[in-house]
Design a protein around this motif. Structure first.
Motif, PDB file in Angstrom:
ATOM      1  N   LYS A   1      38.477  18.289  33.590  1.00  0.00           N
ATOM      2  CA  LYS A   1      37.754  19.212  32.706  1.00  0.00           C
ATOM      3  C   LYS A   1      36.835  20.150  33.484  1.00  0.00           C
ATOM      4  N   TYR A   2      36.311  19.674  34.615  1.00  0.00           N
ATOM      5  CA  TYR A   2      35.388  20.508  35.379  1.00  0.00           C
ATOM      6  C   TYR A   2      36.043  21.800  35.847  1.00  0.00           C
ATOM      7  N   LEU A   3      37.255  21.687  36.378  1.00  0.00           N
ATOM      8  CA  LEU A   3      37.886  22.870  36.966  1.00  0.00           C
ATOM      9  C   LEU A   3      38.073  24.009  35.958  1.00  0.00           C
ATOM     10  N   PRO A   4      38.650  23.782  34.776  1.00  0.00           N
ATOM     11  CA  PRO A   4      38.783  24.914  33.845  1.00  0.00           C
ATOM     12  C   PRO A   4      37.437  25.391  33.303  1.00  0.00           C
ATOM     13  N   ALA A   5      36.479  24.480  33.156  1.00  0.00           N
ATOM     14  CA  ALA A   5      35.171  24.898  32.649  1.00  0.00           C
ATOM     15  C   ALA A   5      34.473  25.825  33.644  1.00  0.00           C
ATOM     16  N   TYR A   6      34.454  25.430  34.902  1.00  0.00           N
ATOM     17  CA  TYR A   6      33.794  26.270  35.898  1.00  0.00           C
ATOM     18  C   TYR A   6      34.608  27.521  36.211  1.00  0.00           C
ATOM     19  N   LYS A   7      35.913  27.444  36.062  1.00  0.00           N
ATOM     20  CA  LYS A   7      36.755  28.645  36.196  1.00  0.00           C
ATOM     21  C   LYS A   7      36.353  29.663  35.138  1.00  0.00           C
ATOM     22  N   MET A   8      36.162  29.199  33.908  1.00  0.00           N
ATOM     23  CA  MET A   8      35.751  30.091  32.820  1.00  0.00           C
ATOM     24  C   MET A   8      34.374  30.687  33.105  1.00  0.00           C
ATOM     25  N   GLN A   9      33.470  29.875  33.647  1.00  0.00           N
ATOM     26  CA  GLN A   9      32.146  30.396  33.983  1.00  0.00           C
ATOM     27  C   GLN A   9      32.269  31.502  35.027  1.00  0.00           C
TER      28      GLN A   9
ATOM     29  N   VAL B   1      33.593  43.756  36.616  1.00  0.00           N
ATOM     30  CA  VAL B   1      34.736  43.849  37.524  1.00  0.00           C
ATOM     31  C   VAL B   1      35.883  44.511  36.762  1.00  0.00           C
ATOM     32  N   PRO B   2      36.421  45.586  37.296  1.00  0.00           N
ATOM     33  CA  PRO B   2      37.460  46.325  36.564  1.00  0.00           C
ATOM     34  C   PRO B   2      38.802  45.585  36.514  1.00  0.00           C
ATOM     35  N   ASN B   3      39.541  45.874  35.454  1.00  0.00           N
ATOM     36  CA  ASN B   3      40.910  45.372  35.277  1.00  0.00           C
ATOM     37  C   ASN B   3      40.999  43.851  35.259  1.00  0.00           C
ATOM     38  N   LEU B   4      39.972  43.200  34.789  1.00  0.00           N
ATOM     39  CA  LEU B   4      39.966  41.752  34.703  1.00  0.00           C
ATOM     40  C   LEU B   4      40.251  41.360  33.260  1.00  0.00           C
TER      41      LEU B   4
ATOM     42  N   VAL C   1      26.910  33.595  41.790  1.00  0.00           N
ATOM     43  CA  VAL C   1      28.358  33.556  41.947  1.00  0.00           C
ATOM     44  C   VAL C   1      28.727  32.668  43.133  1.00  0.00           C
ATOM     45  N   LEU C   2      28.060  32.859  44.260  1.00  0.00           N
ATOM     46  CA  LEU C   2      28.377  32.070  45.454  1.00  0.00           C
ATOM     47  C   LEU C   2      28.020  30.602  45.260  1.00  0.00           C
ATOM     48  N   GLU C   3      26.885  30.325  44.641  1.00  0.00           N
ATOM     49  CA  GLU C   3      26.526  28.926  44.381  1.00  0.00           C
ATOM     50  C   GLU C   3      27.566  28.256  43.484  1.00  0.00           C
TER      51      GLU C   3
ATOM     52  N   LEU D   1      32.187  37.368  36.375  1.00  0.00           N
ATOM     53  CA  LEU D   1      32.867  38.579  36.831  1.00  0.00           C
ATOM     54  C   LEU D   1      32.926  39.629  35.724  1.00  0.00           C
ATOM     55  N   LYS D   2      33.181  39.185  34.499  1.00  0.00           N
ATOM     56  CA  LYS D   2      33.212  40.123  33.366  1.00  0.00           C
ATOM     57  C   LYS D   2      31.828  40.743  33.166  1.00  0.00           C
ATOM     58  N   LEU D   3      30.785  39.911  33.252  1.00  0.00           N
ATOM     59  CA  LEU D   3      29.423  40.425  33.083  1.00  0.00           C
ATOM     60  C   LEU D   3      29.049  41.426  34.174  1.00  0.00           C
TER      61      LEU D   3
END
Length: 165
Positions: free
Chosen positions: A130-138, A148-151, A41-43, A143-145
């Protein structure tokens, strides 16, 4: 044809959403990774902290070696440094877009080493935009994996929590 302000505004919205998602990282989980060999996550957040402006800066200046310095600086960021780094990226994007004449988006030809030249505008769309939304989705998926609650998708697309029901 969309103008450079529309492209910039869209990228800034992505950064705001990423910053919101970064606030959902629970302390102590920043080194989590879905499988060995994938970024933690931090990387991932460290990379995202310059992924939006790094390619554009290299294309505008022609300095393709600058990415190494950006990556080295980002490698030192802690989880608490990430919001400030994202803010700095937004400021850098605003500066780059302000200093780049609109005509350069169609008229200036740029190319990464070893690739065919393309217009600066197309380069931006095919890279940072394109990078920003792709890495945002990652990040969202990480977080879902982690459970994280209420996400939900409001966090992903709007950068805000859903209202309580």
């Amino acid at each position: 044809m969309i103008d450079k302000q529309t492209i910039l505004d869209s990228m800034l919205k992505e950064i705001a959403c990423i910053k919101h998602l970064a606030s959902k990282v629970r302390p102590g989980t920043e080194n989590w990774r879905p499988t060995p060999g994938q970024r933690s996550v931090l990387e991932l957040l460290r990379y995202i902290s310059f992924a939006g402006y790094g390619s554009i800066q290299s294309a505008v200046t022609g300095d393709w070696e600058g990415g190494k310095a950006r990556a080295e600086a980002a490698a030192k960021l802690s989880l608490t440094d990430i919001p400030g780094a994202l803010d700095a990226q937004a400021r850098e994007l605003k500066r780059l877009f302000a200093e780049t004449p609109s005509g350069d988006f169609l008229g200036k030809q740029v190319a990464r080493p070893g690739t065919e030249p393309t217009s600066l505008g197309r380069f931006i769309l095919d890279s940072s935009f394109k990078y920003l939304p792709a890495y945002k989705m990652q990040l969202f998926q990480y977080l879902k994996l982690q459970g994280v609650p209420n996400l939900n998708t409001m966090n992903l697309w709007r950068g805000q929590d859903a209202p309580p029901r």
